[in-house]
Design an enzyme around this catalytic site. Structure first.
Site, short mmCIF file in Angstrom:
data_model
loop_
_atom_site.label_atom_id
_atom_site.label_comp_id
_atom_site.label_asym_id
_atom_site.label_seq_id
_atom_site.Cartn_x
_atom_site.Cartn_y
_atom_site.Cartn_z
N GLU A 117 0.81 -1.21 0.00
CA GLU A 117 0.00 0.00 0.00
C GLU A 117 0.85 1.27 0.00
O GLU A 117 0.33 2.36 0.23
CB GLU A 117 -0.95 0.02 1.21
N HIS A 140 -2.79 2.61 8.24
CA HIS A 140 -3.87 1.82 7.66
C HIS A 140 -4.06 0.57 8.50
O HIS A 140 -3.07 -0.09 8.87
CB HIS A 140 -3.54 1.45 6.22
N HIS A 142 -7.29 -2.64 9.93
CA HIS A 142 -8.54 -3.35 9.64
C HIS A 142 -9.40 -3.48 10.90
O HIS A 142 -9.61 -4.59 11.40
CB HIS A 142 -8.24 -4.75 9.11
N GLU A 170 -18.27 11.95 21.48
CA GLU A 170 -16.86 12.27 21.18
C GLU A 170 -16.61 12.43 19.67
O GLU A 170 -15.66 13.09 19.28
CB GLU A 170 -15.95 11.14 21.67
N HIS A 211 -12.93 -3.39 3.83
CA HIS A 211 -11.49 -3.62 3.99
C HIS A 211 -10.93 -3.02 5.28
O HIS A 211 -10.35 -3.74 6.08
CB HIS A 211 -10.76 -3.06 2.76
O1 2HA Z 1 -0.64 -4.84 4.20
O2 2HA Z 1 -3.54 -4.29 4.82
O3 2HA Z 1 -4.28 -3.44 2.45
C1 2HA Z 1 -1.77 -5.59 4.04
C2 2HA Z 1 -2.95 -4.75 3.86
C3 2HA Z 1 -3.36 -4.47 2.49
ZN ZN Z 2 -5.47 -3.47 4.38
#
Ligand code: 2HA
Ligand code: ZN
Length: 272
Positions: A117, A140, A142, A170, A211
């Site tokens: 990414e 980033h 999940h 909040e 995602h």
């Molecule tokens: O690095 O999260 O979006 C793995 C991920 C891809």
């Molecule tokens: Zn990811």
């Protein structure tokens, strides 16, 4: 000479990625972080640039991030392993003057390279630096409830923002500009990088439907704090879905905005 492995930069990324792993957000190799480091801070550890090897970026990075140094999580690497072995799982790179190559100064032992990414990260750094020269972090991850929530509501940033603001007092205080939303897209591509960066011109948070999420900040705490507030709020939303009796009234959201002197995302709450 001071060792980069002992730097606060490596320590901060190692600690936050362990924390994120334990929160259950970063399964397997999920998630990635890039940390912009000033040249003067790099010089404390590397008096001059001596590169281990070059890595092709496979795109041309914006001028604003060229000649800059980034500490970046490695592709295929697990957040849970960074704290045990930062030098294998992280890399410090300098983006070259043409924006097409990353020069490796430290890390990625065993032939690793930057997260898949990285185009999204570098494009997002460029977008954020244009509106906030102090932005250093793109994160980033999940987070479970954030992904659940994006799965259950339309891919619309006004709707997503409104549902968050109306679930937790909040939320409007922490992200008054709202949250950007992208539909489900193929990740690891230039296309999703461009789409993310476009959102980053107006938002510090971007949801990738089905995602995960991107957060930007001046430091690790800023970026993490934004994401954890979204995730906590999404958890409240999902746990109460279908049972809500006391939704936060518009007047309270407007009252918070007035109290904290916030410029809130237009079109979410009707001013009466
Ligand atoms: O690095 O999260 O979006 C793995 C991920 C891809
Ligand atoms: Zn990811």
């Amino acid at each position: 000479m001071k060792q980069f492995i002992d730097s606060k930069f490596v320590k901060e990324i190692s600690e936050i990625t362990s924390n994120m792993y334990r929160l259950g957000w970063d399964e397997r190799n999920g998630g990635n972080i890039s940390y912009l480091i000033d040249e003067e801070d790099v010089r404390e550890y590397f008096p001059k640039d001596v590169f281990i090897r070059d890595i092709d970026l496979q795109f041309t990075a914006d001028e604003i991030v060229r000649n800059k140094y980034f500490l970046v999580t490695g592709t295929g690497k697990y957040f849970k392993n960074i704290i045990k072995d930062p030098e294998t799982n992280l890399g410090l790179v300098k983006i070259d003057k043409n924006g097409q190559t990353a020069h490796l100064l430290w890390g990625y032992r065993e032939g690793g390279k930057m997260t898949s990414e990285f185009p999204s990260h570098l494009m997002s750094h460029a977008a954020r630096l244009k509106v906030n020269p102090n932005n250093r972090i793109i994160m980033h991850t999940h987070p479970t409830y954030t992904i659940c929530m994006g799965t259950c509501i339309p891919t619309d940033e006004v709707i997503f923002t409104k549902k968050l603001w109306k679930s937790n007092t909040e939320a409007v205080v922490v992200f008054p500009e709202g949250i950007g939303v992208l539909p489900c897209m193929v990740c690891g591509t230039i296309e999703i990088g461009k789409a993310t960066a476009e959102k980053m011109e107006n938002f510090r948070l971007v949801s990738w439907t089905n995602h995960g999420i991107y957060g930007a900040g001046d430091n690790i705490d800023d970026a993490f704090g934004l994401i954890e507030t979204v995730e906590k709020t999404a958890q409240i939303y999902m746990l109460t879905l279908g049972h809500v009796v006391n939704e936060i009234p518009d007047e309270v959201i407007l009252g918070l905005a007035k109290l904290w002197n916030l410029k809130i995302m237009p079109g979410v709450i009707e001013e009466k």
